[in-house]
Write an enzyme that holds these catalytic residues in place. Structure first.
Site, PDB file in Angstrom:
ATOM      1  CB  SER A  69      -0.933  -0.051   1.199  1.00 31.83           C
ATOM      2  OG  SER A  69      -1.921   0.902   1.078  1.00 31.83           O
ATOM      3  CG  ASP A 281      -3.021   4.255  -0.883  1.00 29.66           C
ATOM      4  OD1 ASP A 281      -3.833   4.023  -1.796  1.00 29.66           O
ATOM      5  OD2 ASP A 281      -2.901   3.502   0.094  1.00 29.66           O
ATOM      6  CG  ASP A 285      -6.036   1.065   0.345  1.00 34.52           C
ATOM      7  OD1 ASP A 285      -5.241   2.019   0.377  1.00 34.52           O
ATOM      8  OD2 ASP A 285      -5.842  -0.012   0.964  1.00 34.52           O
ATOM      9  CD  GLU A 377      -7.693   4.191   9.110  1.00 32.24           C
ATOM     10  OE1 GLU A 377      -7.311   3.709  10.175  1.00 32.24           O
ATOM     11  OE2 GLU A 377      -7.190   3.890   8.006  1.00 32.24           O
ATOM     12  CB  ALA A 378      -7.259  11.769   9.545  1.00 36.85           C
ATOM     13  CB  SER A 505       3.312   2.047  12.688  1.00 39.72           C
ATOM     14  OG  SER A 505       3.011   1.466  11.436  1.00 39.72           O
ATOM     15  NE  ARG A 512       1.613   5.044  11.366  1.00 39.98           N
ATOM     16  CZ  ARG A 512       2.461   4.996  10.338  1.00 39.98           C
ATOM     17  NH1 ARG A 512       3.331   5.968  10.159  1.00 39.98           N
ATOM     18  NH2 ARG A 512       2.468   3.974   9.519  1.00 39.98           N
TER      19      ARG A 512
HETATM   20  C1  G16 Z   1      -3.269   0.545   6.421  1.00 37.32           C
HETATM   21  C2  G16 Z   1      -4.605   0.342   7.073  1.00 37.32           C
HETATM   22  C3  G16 Z   1      -5.138   1.665   7.550  1.00 37.32           C
HETATM   23  C4  G16 Z   1      -4.140   2.330   8.474  1.00 37.32           C
HETATM   24  C5  G16 Z   1      -2.772   2.432   7.786  1.00 37.32           C
HETATM   25  C6  G16 Z   1      -1.679   2.898   8.723  1.00 37.32           C
HETATM   26  O1  G16 Z   1      -3.432   1.358   5.304  1.00 37.32           O
HETATM   27  O2  G16 Z   1      -5.490  -0.248   6.160  1.00 37.32           O
HETATM   28  O3  G16 Z   1      -6.341   1.422   8.214  1.00 37.32           O
HETATM   29  O4  G16 Z   1      -4.553   3.605   8.834  1.00 37.32           O
HETATM   30  O5  G16 Z   1      -2.379   1.163   7.310  1.00 37.32           O
HETATM   31  O6  G16 Z   1      -1.606   2.012   9.800  1.00 37.32           O
HETATM   32  P1  G16 Z   1      -0.488   2.116  10.900  1.00 37.32           P
HETATM   33  O7  G16 Z   1      -0.590   3.513  11.447  1.00 37.32           O
HETATM   34  O8  G16 Z   1      -0.826   1.059  11.897  1.00 37.32           O
HETATM   35  O9  G16 Z   1       0.836   1.928  10.229  1.00 37.32           O
HETATM   36  P2  G16 Z   1      -2.736   1.026   3.933  1.00 37.32           P
HETATM   37  O10 G16 Z   1      -3.356   1.985   2.989  1.00 37.32           O
HETATM   38  O11 G16 Z   1      -1.264   1.258   4.143  1.00 37.32           O
HETATM   39  O12 G16 Z   1      -3.056  -0.414   3.699  1.00 37.32           O
END
Ligand code: G16
Length: 547
Positions: A69, A281, A285, A377-378, A505, A512
């Protein structure tokens, strides 16, 4: 299938996808995610798990998405998708972690153990859909997933390069043909078809402009929008940047995460004042918007909170217009939501709002408790969920209501069709946002004016073991290490409108830090001071943060 035939599970592991590292890996916020070189055995084993899960679900299709992602190019990852198109059921995350970490020698026995534990009937058929993002390591990992599926005699169907939400959508459609056709083309037909239908009903007016500039993060989302662009017949003029050519690197100084976290425009986009830009991104998504001021000096960000409030207020308007007063709409956010957005939702929109832990899986479940649940999410990851009750009511009004009610209900039905309800989807969300702006005749600045964000800052701190940080109260308070929360409280108390929290994270090896305050200078100072406290009390490594 008798356990003796599981020898092939070991054979594939030893010959093709051996475990070459002892580094412990955990199913995190969105699956497994780490350096691509450490993942091949993990993805092979997720192929095994997907087959077992499919059999536990009576042969319904499960999805495996190879992606990291928003992470940079050297990382990769794997996300599992459940039959309704949502994230893997949380109780299976521990099983996934166990299977990912056993030695090759113990893999066969552990697989047998898991099959017994979940009571899978290995005589049933099993179906697994596999997709991948544009990383150069993804094809090799997708092949490992296919081998996992083959080892347990499941049927794998490969989708090649798709966005994560397209794969979620196809899994859902395969298990529920009322939702749509389980192909990439089926996805375009439904989402883009609904957009065109709605555009035919809502003429362009006011200060809305049909030109939209898009930063594709050098990932798969931009590529798919490039396909869609050609079929839009001028309803929306997409000007696409960062499509992966010209040496542009995935998510590097571009994309939704970069724009949101650094509060800086991406490289590779030609800017003009007040131009509406959407930033996706790496796996398509997440979505954020931004524009630059009259001198192209200052960036104004419209993040997941702004998108959530825009969509929630429009759906509320349509519900009122069709007099569907018994349908309750609610909004779900995380601790990252800007305090000003939560205040606006409660005081101006008068919509109930709840706060849950980070991770779409948590938001998705919370949103299901409303008739219509808007979750974001923000960082721009979110969607809208419509319960069966909501859909039935709206359909009935669209047929039987008074003319004005019918009109609003028909718009809502198109809006529902344009929504990918399985997971946050940058492409679907982009069409939803464009629809609301067009319906209101608004430009991006007018959208921004709904409320004023509190200045905020996000930082990352590297520590020896990020799991030394524990949190409670939807991650808004830190319960370990000792003394950290009281230090954060002291620091926050010194700032007007101050708020800060820290959390490990689940997708990167960092802690974070989030802070907001009355001015950008104060938000920056508070974030730096809290980062310093994390570094001191949670075993920081590397350079000390500059407080
Ligand atoms: C994923 C999750 C999101 C989350 C993000 C960051 O997003 O699907 O819900 O907000 O990771 O997560 P963390 O702060 O735990 O690293 P993505 O778009 O990277 O798959």
């Amino acid at each position: 299938m008798p356990p003796s035939s599981l020898r092939v599970v070991y054979a594939f592991a030893r010959e093709m996808h051996p475990k070459t590292t002892d580094v412990f890996i955990e199913y995190g916020t969105a699956g497994f995610r780490t350096k691509a070189s450490l993942l091949e055995h993990v993805v092979y084993r997720m192929g095994l798990l997907a087959v077992i899960r499919s059999r536990v679900k009576n042969g319904r299709t499960i999805g495996i998405m190879i992606t990291a992602s928003h992470n940079l190019e050297p990382d990769n990852g794997v996300k599992l998708i459940d039959p309704e198109g949502e994230m893997l059921e949380q109780s299976w995350e521990e099983i996934a972690t166990r299977l990912a970490n056993v030695s090759d020698n113990d893999l066969e026995a552990t697989t047998v153990e898991v099959i017994k534990q979940v009571n899978a009937d290995m005589g049933l058929k099993a179906s697994v859909f596999i997709g991948m993002d544009t990383r150069y390591t993804s094809p090799r990992l997708a092949a490992a997933a296919v081998h996992g599926v083959m080892a347990l005699k499941g049927t794998a169907k490969e989708f090649g390069i798709v966005t994560t939400p397209i794969l979620h959508y196809c899994v859902r459609c395969r298990n529920d043909n009322t939702y749509g056709t389980p192909t990439e083309e089926g996805y375009y037909e439904k989402i883009v078809g609904a957009f065109k239908n709605i555009r035919a009903k809502l003429p362009v007016h006011g200060s809305y402009n049909t030109t939209l500039y898009v930063d594709g993060a050098n990932g798969v989302g931009g590529k798919k929008l490039n396909i869609i662009r050609k079929s839009l017949d001028g309803e929306l003029d997409l000007v696409l940047y960062n499509l992966g050519g010209n040496g542009g690197k995935l998510n590097l100084n571009c994309g939704a995460d970069f724009v949101k976290v650094s509060q800086t425009p991406p490289v590779g986009v030609e800017h003009a004042p007040f131009q509406r830009v959407a930033s996706l991104d790496g796996d398509g998504d997440r979505l954020v918007y931004y524009y630059l001021d009259d001198k192209c000096n200052k960036m104004h960000l419209l993040d997941g909170d702004k998108i959530a409030t825009l969509l929630a207020s429009y759906v509320t308007e349509l519900l009122k217009a069709c007099e569907a007063t018994d349908l309750k709409l609610g909004l779900v956010q995380t601790a990252y939501a800007n305090g000003a957005s939560t205040k606006y939702i409660t005081e101006d929109l008068k919509v109930p709002v709840s706060c849950v832990k980070t991770g779409v899986k948590h938001l998705h479940h919370a949103a299901q408790s409303y008739d219509i649940g808007v979750y974001f999410e923000a960082n721009g990851h979110g969607t809208v969920l419509y319960s069966d009750k909501a859909k039935t009511t709206i359909r009935r009004i669209a047929q039987e209501g008074e003319p004005e009610q019918r009109k609003a209900a028909q718009l809502l039905l198109n809006f529902i069709d344009m929504t990918n309800e399985t997971v946050g989807d940058a492409i679907s969300d982009l069409f939803l946002v464009e629809t609301v702006l067009c319906a209101r005749g608004q430009n991006v600045k007018e959208w921004m004016e709904a409320y004023t964000d509190l200045p905020c800052r996000q930082l990352k701190v590297t520590v020896q073991d990020r799991n030394a940080i524990s949190t409670a109260d939807a991650e808004r308070r830190c319960t370990a290490p000792e003394g950290l929360q009281s230090r954060i409280d002291e620091l926050v108390a010194a700032y007007k409108s101050g708020r800060s929290f820290v959390r490990p994270s689940g997708t990167e090896d960092v802690v974070r830090v989030y802070a907001e305050a009355d001015t950008q200078e104060n938000a920056d100072k508070l974030a730096a001071q809290v980062s310093q406290a994390v570094f001191d009390l949670a075993g920081g490594v590397g350079d000390r943060p500059l407080a």
